[in-house]
Motif scaffolding. Structure first.
Motif, PDB file in Angstrom:
ATOM      1  N   LEU A  42       0.826  -1.211   0.000  1.00 32.04           N
ATOM      2  CA  LEU A  42       0.000   0.000   0.000  1.00 32.04           C
ATOM      3  C   LEU A  42       0.863   1.264   0.000  1.00 32.04           C
ATOM      4  O   LEU A  42       0.533   2.241  -0.683  1.00 32.04           O
ATOM      5  N   VAL A  43       1.961   1.255   0.751  1.00 29.42           N
ATOM      6  CA  VAL A  43       2.865   2.412   0.756  1.00 29.42           C
ATOM      7  C   VAL A  43       3.486   2.596  -0.628  1.00 29.42           C
ATOM      8  O   VAL A  43       3.564   3.718  -1.149  1.00 29.42           O
ATOM      9  N   LYS A  82       7.936  -4.410  -7.061  1.00 25.54           N
ATOM     10  CA  LYS A  82       9.388  -4.296  -6.880  1.00 25.54           C
ATOM     11  C   LYS A  82       9.717  -3.343  -5.739  1.00 25.54           C
ATOM     12  O   LYS A  82      10.566  -3.635  -4.885  1.00 25.54           O
ATOM     13  N   ASN A  83       9.063  -2.187  -5.727  1.00 24.94           N
ATOM     14  CA  ASN A  83       9.306  -1.191  -4.691  1.00 24.94           C
ATOM     15  C   ASN A  83       8.897  -1.702  -3.308  1.00 24.94           C
ATOM     16  O   ASN A  83       9.499  -1.331  -2.299  1.00 24.94           O
ATOM     17  N   ALA A  84       7.872  -2.568  -3.273  1.00 26.79           N
ATOM     18  CA  ALA A  84       7.403  -3.138  -2.006  1.00 26.79           C
ATOM     19  C   ALA A  84       8.195  -4.372  -1.601  1.00 26.79           C
ATOM     20  O   ALA A  84       7.952  -4.933  -0.531  1.00 26.79           O
ATOM     21  N   GLU A  85       9.098  -4.806  -2.474  1.00 22.03           N
ATOM     22  CA  GLU A  85       9.928  -5.990  -2.234  1.00 22.03           C
ATOM     23  C   GLU A  85       9.077  -7.244  -2.049  1.00 22.03           C
ATOM     24  O   GLU A  85       9.290  -8.055  -1.149  1.00 22.03           O
ATOM     25  N   GLU A  94       2.853  17.913   4.483  1.00 18.35           N
ATOM     26  CA  GLU A  94       3.361  16.823   5.318  1.00 18.35           C
ATOM     27  C   GLU A  94       3.163  15.455   4.668  1.00 18.35           C
ATOM     28  O   GLU A  94       3.974  14.550   4.839  1.00 18.35           O
ATOM     29  N   TYR A  95       2.075  15.312   3.900  1.00 18.56           N
ATOM     30  CA  TYR A  95       1.747  14.037   3.263  1.00 18.56           C
ATOM     31  C   TYR A  95       1.516  14.255   1.758  1.00 18.56           C
ATOM     32  O   TYR A  95       0.394  14.113   1.270  1.00 18.56           O
ATOM     33  N   PRO A  96       2.558  14.612   1.026  1.00 14.65           N
ATOM     34  CA  PRO A  96       2.372  14.994  -0.387  1.00 14.65           C
ATOM     35  C   PRO A  96       1.826  13.873  -1.267  1.00 14.65           C
ATOM     36  O   PRO A  96       0.946  14.115  -2.100  1.00 14.65           O
ATOM     37  N   ASP A  97       2.355  12.650  -1.126  1.00 10.68           N
ATOM     38  CA  ASP A  97       1.881  11.551  -1.970  1.00 10.68           C
ATOM     39  C   ASP A  97       0.425  11.202  -1.672  1.00 10.68           C
ATOM     40  O   ASP A  97      -0.369  10.970  -2.592  1.00 10.68           O
ATOM     41  N   GLU A  98       0.092  11.172  -0.382  1.00  8.42           N
ATOM     42  CA  GLU A  98      -1.278  10.840   0.005  1.00  8.42           C
ATOM     43  C   GLU A  98      -2.270  11.867  -0.527  1.00  8.42           C
ATOM     44  O   GLU A  98      -3.333  11.512  -1.057  1.00  8.42           O
TER      45      GLU A  98
END
Length: 215
Positions: free
Chosen positions: A19-20, A41-44, A104-108
């Protein structure tokens, strides 16, 4: 959190990483350009795990937006709204506070705003759920944020509070429609770009609060 496959055993740490990762990649690339392989890939984790947990890219997007809204809601200080002296003050406070949260939470925030404009490009089976999610947010906003302000305001004798809430709900629906249309035209918009819509809301609330006929 929305789950496509609730009966499938899931590793909570992997779910969180997915989710992140999805938040970051969907926010950066949008739904159409984001690749599930990059998210995995980014979440491994393997791409197969992503599909096993969430079903497909569309449902992963819905789950990610749902999770983002919950996280932002959990972080929000609702007293910014509920301590306002009137509806106009509440709107002004809300705008300023949302900009602070955006920093503070740009991506969200980017993903939550983007999800308005991307509704029409989502798979057909996802669109109703995404629309319902945002309409629920509008309704919750009225109940949680506006009602405490209304309760402190002195209403004119004879005003039916139930009817007043319906009018506020109608304005909320208009806001939802206007914001969605704005995002279709400005997919990279930030919270502050909604200033014209915010001013429109303030004007609508002012007319609702003080009337429109000359004394």
């Amino acid at each position: 959190m929305f789950e496509m496959n609730p009966d499938v055993p899931k590793d909570p740490e992997k779910v969180e990483r997915i989710l992140v990762s999805a938040t970051k990649i969907f926010a950066k690339n949008g739904y159409l350009q984001a690749k599930t392989a990059d998210i995995a890939k980014n979440a491994e984790v393997s791409k197969g795990i992503v599909f096993r947990y969430f079903g497909d890219k569309g449902h992963l997007y819905l789950a990610t937006v749902t999770d983002v809204i919950k996280r932002l809601t959990d972080q929000a200080d609702f007293s910014v709204w509920t301590d306002a002296k009137d509806l106009g003050d509440m709107i002004e406070r809300a705008v300023r506070y949302k900009i602070e949260l955006q920093l503070e939470y740009p991506d969200e925030f980017r993903l939550s705003v983007q999800s308005f404009g991307e509704m029409n490009v989502l798979p057909a089976e996802i669109q109703p759920a995404m629309r319902a999610l945002w309409q629920q947010q509008t309704t919750t906003s009225l109940t949680t944020l506006e009602e405490p302000v209304l309760d402190r305001m002195k209403l004119r004798p004879g005003v039916d509070k139930t009817i007043l809430k319906k009018l506020l709900s109608a304005i909320g629906t208009t806001v939802f429609t206007d914001a969605e249309a704005f995002m279709r035209q400005h997919p990279d918009a930030k919270i502050e770009d909604f200033e014209p819509i915010i001013k429109q809301i303030q004007a609508e609330y002012e007319i609702l609060e003080y009337g429109f006929a000359a004394k």
